[in-house]
Design a protein around this motif. Structure first.
Motif, PDB file in Angstrom:
ATOM      1  N   LYS A 102       7.638  10.301  -7.159  1.00  0.00           N
ATOM      2  CA  LYS A 102       6.275   9.774  -7.292  1.00  0.00           C
ATOM      3  C   LYS A 102       5.719   9.338  -5.951  1.00  0.00           C
ATOM      4  CE  LYS A 102       3.464   6.755 -10.184  1.00  0.00           C
ATOM      5  NZ  LYS A 102       3.456   5.794 -11.319  1.00  0.00           N
ATOM      6  N   SER A 103       6.563   8.758  -5.112  1.00  0.00           N
ATOM      7  CA  SER A 103       6.118   8.313  -3.807  1.00  0.00           C
ATOM      8  C   SER A 103       5.711   9.476  -2.911  1.00  0.00           C
ATOM      9  CB  SER A 103       7.230   7.511  -3.124  1.00  0.00           C
ATOM     10  OG  SER A 103       6.821   7.064  -1.852  1.00  0.00           O
ATOM     11  N   LEU A 104       6.460  10.586  -2.999  1.00  0.00           N
ATOM     12  CA  LEU A 104       6.183  11.738  -2.133  1.00  0.00           C
ATOM     13  C   LEU A 104       5.179  12.713  -2.717  1.00  0.00           C
ATOM     14  CD1 LEU A 104       9.767  12.594  -0.806  1.00  0.00           C
ATOM     15  CD2 LEU A 104       7.957  11.320   0.358  1.00  0.00           C
ATOM     16  N   PHE A 105       5.222  12.910  -4.047  1.00  0.00           N
ATOM     17  CA  PHE A 105       4.411  13.962  -4.660  1.00  0.00           C
ATOM     18  C   PHE A 105       3.398  13.456  -5.684  1.00  0.00           C
ATOM     19  CE2 PHE A 105       8.690  15.854  -3.767  1.00  0.00           C
ATOM     20  CZ  PHE A 105       8.300  16.536  -2.620  1.00  0.00           C
TER      21      PHE A 105
ATOM     22  N   GLY B 289       0.787  -1.219   0.000  1.00  0.00           N
ATOM     23  CA  GLY B 289       0.000   0.000   0.000  1.00  0.00           C
ATOM     24  C   GLY B 289       0.820   1.269   0.000  1.00  0.00           C
ATOM     25  N   HIS B 290       0.252   2.308  -0.573  1.00  0.00           N
ATOM     26  CA  HIS B 290       0.875   3.631  -0.608  1.00  0.00           C
ATOM     27  C   HIS B 290      -0.132   4.623  -0.034  1.00  0.00           C
ATOM     28  CE1 HIS B 290       4.438   2.846  -3.296  1.00  0.00           C
ATOM     29  NE2 HIS B 290       3.772   1.718  -3.361  1.00  0.00           N
ATOM     30  N   ALA B 291       0.089   5.042   1.210  1.00  0.00           N
ATOM     31  CA  ALA B 291      -0.836   5.987   1.828  1.00  0.00           C
ATOM     32  C   ALA B 291      -0.757   7.337   1.124  1.00  0.00           C
ATOM     33  CB  ALA B 291      -0.503   6.139   3.304  1.00  0.00           C
ATOM     34  N   GLU B 292      -1.888   7.992   0.988  1.00  0.00           N
ATOM     35  CA  GLU B 292      -1.932   9.299   0.349  1.00  0.00           C
ATOM     36  C   GLU B 292      -2.472  10.330   1.333  1.00  0.00           C
ATOM     37  OE1 GLU B 292      -4.134   9.120  -3.246  1.00  0.00           O
ATOM     38  OE2 GLU B 292      -2.749   7.739  -4.233  1.00  0.00           O
ATOM     39  N   VAL B 293      -1.885  11.506   1.295  1.00  0.00           N
ATOM     40  CA  VAL B 293      -2.321  12.613   2.149  1.00  0.00           C
ATOM     41  C   VAL B 293      -3.033  13.632   1.281  1.00  0.00           C
ATOM     42  CG1 VAL B 293      -1.551  14.477   3.659  1.00  0.00           C
ATOM     43  CG2 VAL B 293      -0.412  12.256   3.737  1.00  0.00           C
ATOM     44  N   GLY B 294      -4.206  14.076   1.728  1.00  0.00           N
ATOM     45  CA  GLY B 294      -4.960  15.062   0.960  1.00  0.00           C
ATOM     46  C   GLY B 294      -4.178  16.347   0.793  1.00  0.00           C
TER      47      GLY B 294
ATOM     48  N   LEU C 108      11.953   4.145   4.137  1.00  0.00           N
ATOM     49  CA  LEU C 108      10.667   3.552   3.793  1.00  0.00           C
ATOM     50  C   LEU C 108      10.597   3.172   2.319  1.00  0.00           C
ATOM     51  CD1 LEU C 108       7.758   2.790   4.404  1.00  0.00           C
ATOM     52  CD2 LEU C 108       7.114   5.191   4.047  1.00  0.00           C
ATOM     53  N   ILE C 109      10.982   4.103   1.440  1.00  0.00           N
ATOM     54  CA  ILE C 109      10.877   3.859   0.006  1.00  0.00           C
ATOM     55  C   ILE C 109      11.836   2.755  -0.434  1.00  0.00           C
ATOM     56  CG2 ILE C 109      11.151   4.896  -2.286  1.00  0.00           C
ATOM     57  CD1 ILE C 109      10.382   7.595  -0.988  1.00  0.00           C
ATOM     58  N   THR C 110      13.054   2.752   0.121  1.00  0.00           N
ATOM     59  CA  THR C 110      14.021   1.718  -0.241  1.00  0.00           C
ATOM     60  C   THR C 110      13.504   0.341   0.138  1.00  0.00           C
ATOM     61  OG1 THR C 110      15.880   3.248   0.025  1.00  0.00           O
ATOM     62  CG2 THR C 110      16.387   0.909   0.078  1.00  0.00           C
ATOM     63  N   TRP C 111      12.910   0.240   1.305  1.00  0.00           N
ATOM     64  CA  TRP C 111      12.380  -1.041   1.760  1.00  0.00           C
ATOM     65  C   TRP C 111      11.147  -1.452   0.962  1.00  0.00           C
ATOM     66  CZ3 TRP C 111      13.523  -5.200   4.539  1.00  0.00           C
ATOM     67  CH2 TRP C 111      12.474  -6.042   4.943  1.00  0.00           C
ATOM     68  N   ARG C 112      10.232  -0.495   0.744  1.00  0.00           N
ATOM     69  CA  ARG C 112       8.944  -0.822   0.130  1.00  0.00           C
ATOM     70  C   ARG C 112       9.029  -1.013  -1.378  1.00  0.00           C
ATOM     71  NH1 ARG C 112       4.644   3.575   1.316  1.00  0.00           N
ATOM     72  NH2 ARG C 112       5.850   4.679  -0.258  1.00  0.00           N
ATOM     73  N   ASP C 113       9.818  -0.175  -2.058  1.00  0.00           N
ATOM     74  CA  ASP C 113       9.833  -0.202  -3.521  1.00  0.00           C
ATOM     75  C   ASP C 113      11.060  -0.864  -4.125  1.00  0.00           C
ATOM     76  OD1 ASP C 113       7.386   1.158  -3.699  1.00  0.00           O
ATOM     77  OD2 ASP C 113       8.372   3.090  -3.437  1.00  0.00           O
ATOM     78  N   LYS C 114      12.107  -1.054  -3.321  1.00  0.00           N
ATOM     79  CA  LYS C 114      13.334  -1.603  -3.896  1.00  0.00           C
ATOM     80  C   LYS C 114      13.853  -2.825  -3.145  1.00  0.00           C
ATOM     81  CE  LYS C 114      16.470   1.251  -5.303  1.00  0.00           C
ATOM     82  NZ  LYS C 114      16.416   0.889  -6.732  1.00  0.00           N
ATOM     83  N   GLY C 115      13.062  -3.333  -2.209  1.00  0.00           N
ATOM     84  CA  GLY C 115      13.444  -4.522  -1.488  1.00  0.00           C
ATOM     85  C   GLY C 115      14.732  -4.368  -0.689  1.00  0.00           C
ATOM     86  N   GLY C 116      15.043  -3.156  -0.262  1.00  0.00           N
ATOM     87  CA  GLY C 116      16.245  -2.900   0.523  1.00  0.00           C
ATOM     88  C   GLY C 116      17.493  -2.655  -0.301  1.00  0.00           C
ATOM     89  N   LYS C 117      17.384  -2.745  -1.633  1.00  0.00           N
ATOM     90  CA  LYS C 117      18.555  -2.545  -2.485  1.00  0.00           C
ATOM     91  C   LYS C 117      18.815  -1.050  -2.682  1.00  0.00           C
ATOM     92  CE  LYS C 117      17.845  -6.829  -5.071  1.00  0.00           C
ATOM     93  NZ  LYS C 117      17.599  -7.425  -6.406  1.00  0.00           N
ATOM     94  N   ARG C 118      20.093  -0.691  -2.773  1.00  0.00           N
ATOM     95  CA  ARG C 118      20.465   0.705  -2.979  1.00  0.00           C
ATOM     96  C   ARG C 118      21.325   0.842  -4.223  1.00  0.00           C
ATOM     97  NH1 ARG C 118      20.787   3.897   2.708  1.00  0.00           N
ATOM     98  NH2 ARG C 118      18.980   2.901   3.650  1.00  0.00           N
ATOM     99  N   GLU C 119      21.280   2.020  -4.809  1.00  0.00           N
ATOM    100  CA  GLU C 119      22.020   2.262  -6.049  1.00  0.00           C
ATOM    101  C   GLU C 119      23.496   2.491  -5.767  1.00  0.00           C
ATOM    102  OE1 GLU C 119      20.563   1.683  -8.684  1.00  0.00           O
ATOM    103  OE2 GLU C 119      18.445   1.915  -8.223  1.00  0.00           O
TER     104      GLU C 119
END
Length: 209
Positions: free
Chosen positions: A109-112, A34-39, A82-93
Motif C-alpha cells: 500500500k505504501s509503494l503502490f 505524511g505519505h508522499a504520492e508520485v503521479g 522508511l516504512i518500518t520507521w514511519r508505519d511501525k515505529g521501528g518495530k520488525r516482525e
C-alpha cells in the motif's frame, strides 16, 4: 522499448508552482508524517526510461529481468527503512506470516497505493508462498517489442520484496511469474522461497506441545 505514457497536466503544474515554492523543504520534513504520492505519469516515464537504459546493457530477457530485480532490490532496502520507521515505529516482525502480511499490506500500500490482491501458501512446498497483484503498476503502461514478449516487468517488484525480506532477516529468493486471468491480463504472481535457516527458526519459535 517504448512506454505508453499519459500526458502530464501542465496547466495544473504551472498553477501550483507558487504553492510548491512555499512548502517545507523536503530535507526539513519529518519521516513520520505524511505519505508522499508520485503521479502515475511520472512513475511510468521513469520506469520506461529505466527499462530502455537496462535493455541496452544486457543480453536477453533473463539478463534484463535480473537487472530489473537489482534495481528493485535497491529500492526495497531503502523503502524498508522508511516504512518500518514511519508505519511501525521501528518495530520488525519475527514470524514468517507476520512479515508476509507486512509485505502484502503495509509495504504494498505504501509503494503502490493498495494492498496486493492475494497471499497464498504453496501446497507442495512448505517454504514457498505466493503474493499476486492483478494489475501491477509496472506493467500497466509499458509496451515491449515482440522479441521481448515473455519479459515480466514484475521482476522489479520481486527485487523490492526480496530486499524487504532480506532486510527483515527473512532471507528468501523471490521470482516474478506472469499469471493472467480473465479481466486481468497483466496479473503477476511473486513466488517467495524462504531460506532453510528461516524455516528452521520458524519451527523453533512454534509453541512446544
Amino acid at each position: 522499448m517504448a512506454g505508453r505514457l499519459s500526458m502530464v497536466n501542465t496547466a495544473s503544474f504551472e498553477n501550483s508552482r507558487y504553492a510548491l515554492a512555499k512548502k517545507i523543504p523536503i530535507l526539513d520534513r519529518t519521516l513520520s508524517k505524511g505519505h508522499a504520492e508520485v503521479g502515475i505519469s511520472a512513475f511510468a516515464f521513469l520506469f520506461s526510461e529505466m527499462l530502455q537504459y537496462s535493455q541496452k546493457r544486457v543480453n536477453g530477457i533473463q539478463d534484463l529481468e535480473r537487472k530489473l530485480a537489482d534495481f528493485g532490490y535497491r529500492v526495497g532496502i531503502r523503502a524498508l527503512e522508511l516504512i518500518t520507521w514511519r508505519d511501525k515505529g521501528g518495530k520488525r516482525e519475527t514470524r514468517v506470516l507476520n512479515v508476509l502480511y507486512f509485505v502484502h499490506s503495509v509495504m504494498w500500500k505504501s509503494l503502490f497505493g493498495k494492498q496486493a490482491d492475494s497471499l497464498e501458501k504453496s501446497t507442495d512446498n512448505e517454504d514457498e508462498y505466493m503474493i499476486s497483484d492483478n494489475d501491477p503498476v509496472v506493467t500497466r503502461y509499458i509496451s515491449v517489442p515482440r522479441e521481448y514478449s515473455s519479459l515480466n516487468c514484475g521482476a522489479f517488484i520481486a527485487g523490492i520484496v526480496e530486499a524487504v525480506l532480506d532486510g527483515s532477516q527473512f532471507p528468501a529468493r523471490v521470482s516474478a511469474h506472469s499469471n493472467p486471468m480473465e479481466g486481468y491480463p497483466g496479473r503477476t504472481t511473486l513466488v517467495i522461497k524462504f531460506d532453510k535457516s528461516v524455516m528452521e527458526r520458524e519451527k523453533d519459535a512454534e509453541p512446544k506441545r
